[in-house]
Write a protein that holds these residues in place. Structure first.
Motif, PDB file in Angstrom:
ATOM      1  N   ARG A 147     -18.772  -6.862 -31.035  1.00  0.00           N
ATOM      2  CA  ARG A 147     -17.671  -6.433 -30.157  1.00  0.00           C
ATOM      3  C   ARG A 147     -17.230  -7.594 -29.257  1.00  0.00           C
ATOM      4  NH1 ARG A 147     -16.114  -1.342 -29.327  1.00  0.00           N
ATOM      5  NH2 ARG A 147     -14.709  -0.936 -27.614  1.00  0.00           N
ATOM      6  N   ALA A 148     -18.181  -8.367 -28.763  1.00  0.00           N
ATOM      7  CA  ALA A 148     -17.848  -9.522 -27.917  1.00  0.00           C
ATOM      8  C   ALA A 148     -17.071 -10.571 -28.708  1.00  0.00           C
ATOM      9  CB  ALA A 148     -19.118 -10.124 -27.329  1.00  0.00           C
ATOM     10  N   VAL A 149     -17.475 -10.807 -29.939  1.00  0.00           N
ATOM     11  CA  VAL A 149     -16.776 -11.794 -30.778  1.00  0.00           C
ATOM     12  C   VAL A 149     -15.366 -11.289 -31.106  1.00  0.00           C
ATOM     13  CG1 VAL A 149     -16.814 -13.021 -32.985  1.00  0.00           C
ATOM     14  CG2 VAL A 149     -18.908 -12.792 -31.652  1.00  0.00           C
ATOM     15  N   ILE A 150     -15.212  -9.997 -31.341  1.00  0.00           N
ATOM     16  CA  ILE A 150     -13.879  -9.428 -31.564  1.00  0.00           C
ATOM     17  C   ILE A 150     -13.039  -9.600 -30.299  1.00  0.00           C
ATOM     18  CG2 ILE A 150     -12.596  -7.270 -31.937  1.00  0.00           C
ATOM     19  CD1 ILE A 150     -14.881  -6.470 -33.893  1.00  0.00           C
ATOM     20  N   GLY A 151     -13.636  -9.355 -29.144  1.00  0.00           N
ATOM     21  CA  GLY A 151     -12.919  -9.564 -27.886  1.00  0.00           C
ATOM     22  C   GLY A 151     -12.467 -11.011 -27.734  1.00  0.00           C
ATOM     23  N   HIS A 152     -13.336 -11.925 -28.113  1.00  0.00           N
ATOM     24  CA  HIS A 152     -12.989 -13.346 -28.061  1.00  0.00           C
ATOM     25  C   HIS A 152     -11.842 -13.642 -29.032  1.00  0.00           C
ATOM     26  CE1 HIS A 152     -13.496 -17.650 -27.646  1.00  0.00           C
ATOM     27  NE2 HIS A 152     -13.609 -17.746 -28.965  1.00  0.00           N
ATOM     28  N   ALA A 153     -11.922 -13.110 -30.234  1.00  0.00           N
ATOM     29  CA  ALA A 153     -10.887 -13.350 -31.246  1.00  0.00           C
ATOM     30  C   ALA A 153      -9.532 -12.804 -30.802  1.00  0.00           C
ATOM     31  CB  ALA A 153     -11.299 -12.716 -32.574  1.00  0.00           C
ATOM     32  N   ALA A 154      -9.537 -11.680 -30.087  1.00  0.00           N
ATOM     33  CA  ALA A 154      -8.294 -11.039 -29.668  1.00  0.00           C
ATOM     34  C   ALA A 154      -7.687 -11.652 -28.410  1.00  0.00           C
ATOM     35  CB  ALA A 154      -8.541  -9.545 -29.445  1.00  0.00           C
ATOM     36  N   ALA A 155      -8.397 -12.536 -27.750  1.00  0.00           N
ATOM     37  CA  ALA A 155      -7.938 -13.093 -26.473  1.00  0.00           C
ATOM     38  C   ALA A 155      -6.810 -14.108 -26.653  1.00  0.00           C
ATOM     39  CB  ALA A 155      -9.110 -13.756 -25.755  1.00  0.00           C
ATOM     40  N   PHE A 156      -5.866 -14.072 -25.753  1.00  0.00           N
ATOM     41  CA  PHE A 156      -4.775 -15.048 -25.748  1.00  0.00           C
ATOM     42  C   PHE A 156      -5.330 -16.461 -25.650  1.00  0.00           C
ATOM     43  CE2 PHE A 156      -1.794 -17.611 -23.121  1.00  0.00           C
ATOM     44  CZ  PHE A 156      -0.787 -17.766 -24.068  1.00  0.00           C
ATOM     45  N   SER A 157      -6.346 -16.659 -24.835  1.00  0.00           N
ATOM     46  CA  SER A 157      -6.918 -18.001 -24.669  1.00  0.00           C
ATOM     47  C   SER A 157      -7.515 -18.527 -25.978  1.00  0.00           C
ATOM     48  CB  SER A 157      -7.977 -18.009 -23.561  1.00  0.00           C
ATOM     49  OG  SER A 157      -9.004 -17.090 -23.857  1.00  0.00           O
ATOM     50  N   THR A 158      -8.064 -17.652 -26.806  1.00  0.00           N
ATOM     51  CA  THR A 158      -8.587 -18.072 -28.103  1.00  0.00           C
ATOM     52  C   THR A 158      -7.445 -18.503 -29.017  1.00  0.00           C
ATOM     53  OG1 THR A 158     -10.505 -16.630 -27.902  1.00  0.00           O
ATOM     54  CG2 THR A 158      -9.917 -17.330 -30.128  1.00  0.00           C
ATOM     55  N   TRP A 159      -6.388 -17.694 -29.061  1.00  0.00           N
ATOM     56  CA  TRP A 159      -5.230 -18.083 -29.870  1.00  0.00           C
ATOM     57  C   TRP A 159      -4.707 -19.447 -29.416  1.00  0.00           C
ATOM     58  CZ3 TRP A 159      -0.327 -19.309 -28.240  1.00  0.00           C
ATOM     59  CH2 TRP A 159       0.568 -19.631 -29.269  1.00  0.00           C
ATOM     60  N   ARG A 160      -4.591 -19.616 -28.114  1.00  0.00           N
ATOM     61  CA  ARG A 160      -4.063 -20.876 -27.567  1.00  0.00           C
ATOM     62  C   ARG A 160      -4.945 -22.057 -27.953  1.00  0.00           C
ATOM     63  NH1 ARG A 160      -0.424 -22.939 -24.554  1.00  0.00           N
ATOM     64  NH2 ARG A 160      -1.070 -24.258 -22.856  1.00  0.00           N
ATOM     65  N   SER A 161      -6.243 -21.865 -27.854  1.00  0.00           N
ATOM     66  CA  SER A 161      -7.169 -22.937 -28.213  1.00  0.00           C
ATOM     67  C   SER A 161      -7.057 -23.285 -29.697  1.00  0.00           C
ATOM     68  CB  SER A 161      -8.606 -22.522 -27.879  1.00  0.00           C
ATOM     69  OG  SER A 161      -9.519 -23.470 -28.376  1.00  0.00           O
ATOM     70  N   LEU A 162      -7.110 -22.281 -30.535  1.00  0.00           N
ATOM     71  CA  LEU A 162      -7.092 -22.527 -31.976  1.00  0.00           C
ATOM     72  C   LEU A 162      -5.747 -23.072 -32.473  1.00  0.00           C
ATOM     73  CD1 LEU A 162      -9.003 -19.367 -33.248  1.00  0.00           C
ATOM     74  CD2 LEU A 162      -9.850 -21.721 -33.192  1.00  0.00           C
ATOM     75  N   CYS A 163      -4.666 -22.485 -31.988  1.00  0.00           N
ATOM     76  CA  CYS A 163      -3.349 -22.833 -32.536  1.00  0.00           C
ATOM     77  C   CYS A 163      -2.672 -23.977 -31.786  1.00  0.00           C
ATOM     78  CB  CYS A 163      -2.463 -21.601 -32.561  1.00  0.00           C
ATOM     79  SG  CYS A 163      -3.100 -20.337 -33.684  1.00  0.00           S
ATOM     80  N   ARG A 164      -2.754 -24.005 -30.510  1.00  0.00           N
ATOM     81  CA  ARG A 164      -2.086 -25.060 -29.748  1.00  0.00           C
ATOM     82  C   ARG A 164      -2.956 -26.304 -29.593  1.00  0.00           C
ATOM     83  NH1 ARG A 164       2.564 -24.281 -31.129  1.00  0.00           N
ATOM     84  NH2 ARG A 164       3.731 -22.657 -30.100  1.00  0.00           N
ATOM     85  N   GLU A 165      -4.206 -26.093 -29.230  1.00  0.00           N
ATOM     86  CA  GLU A 165      -5.067 -27.246 -28.970  1.00  0.00           C
ATOM     87  C   GLU A 165      -5.673 -27.820 -30.255  1.00  0.00           C
ATOM     88  OE1 GLU A 165      -7.843 -26.037 -25.917  1.00  0.00           O
ATOM     89  OE2 GLU A 165      -6.190 -25.172 -24.746  1.00  0.00           O
ATOM     90  N   GLN A 166      -6.036 -26.959 -31.208  1.00  0.00           N
ATOM     91  CA  GLN A 166      -6.682 -27.428 -32.432  1.00  0.00           C
ATOM     92  C   GLN A 166      -5.729 -27.533 -33.623  1.00  0.00           C
ATOM     93  OE1 GLN A 166      -9.660 -28.641 -31.997  1.00  0.00           O
ATOM     94  NE2 GLN A 166      -9.557 -27.882 -29.890  1.00  0.00           N
TER      95      GLN A 166
END
Length: 186
Positions: A147-166
């Motif tokens: 559930r915590a990993v799903i929460g991380h995956a769904a977070a805007f900050s995760t999207w930003r890190s993966l798509c914008r930064e990486q």
């Protein structure tokens, strides 16, 4: 009477649009009532007459901005019975929304600490709802960690890190997060 009511509504709309513009360019924490009034072409007193407190202004601003977005649809994901398919569809929908609203979401998430409690609580409740819909279909193996990993995956900050930064595409980010969630508890 009707013309007066229409003029009042137009003034209110200019104030809301000024707040949306400033929240989306400077961020909520850097947006003052004076700046909103100046951009809307009204006095600060007029702003306060239409919005007696920060919460009312923030809610009107948020409501207006959200009404112009294609919002994520957790109801649609919830209809998908397979956990991997639901997670894939949900993350793709969230990441699409994040990309479309990136500038505003970046500034609002940065300044969330300065938002009135009801606004911050609504943001957090929306995020919890997304996670609940995505997580509740999974088997119990993996439990709170999944559930915590799903929460991380769904977070805007995760999207930003993966798509914008990486530099991943939205699709690549979805695949990476679905793979990560699937590996939990295995």
């Amino acid at each position: 009477m009707r013309r007066r009511a229409e003029a009042v509504e137009r003034t209110r709309q200019r104030i809301v649009e000024a707040a949306v513009h400033l929240h989306g360019t400077a961020g909520p924490a850097a947006t003052s009532i004076a700046a909103i009034a100046e951009r809307a072409g009204v006095t600060r007193l007029t702003v306060y007459r239409h919005f007696p407190d920060e919460t009312a202004l923030f809610q009107a601003c948020s409501g207006h901005w959200l009404s112009q977005q294609q919002l994520p649809s957790p109801e649609a994901w919830g209809a998908i019975g397979d956990p991997v398919e639901r997670l894939t569809a949900g993350l793709a929908d969230l990441y699409r929304f994040y990309r479309a609203g990136e500038q505003m979401l970046t500034l609002v998430s940065r300044d969330l600490h300065a938002a009135p409690d009801p606004v911050r609580e609504a943001w957090e409740a929306g995020n919890r709802r997304y996670v609940a819909v995505l997580a509740d279909v999974w088997p119990t193996a993996g439990g709170p960690t999944r559930r915590a990993v799903i929460g991380h995956a769904a977070a805007f900050s995760t999207w930003r890190s993966l798509c914008r930064e990486q530099g991943l595409t939205d699709r690549e980010a979805v695949v990476a997060m679905v793979t990560l969630v699937g590996a939990v508890g295995d």
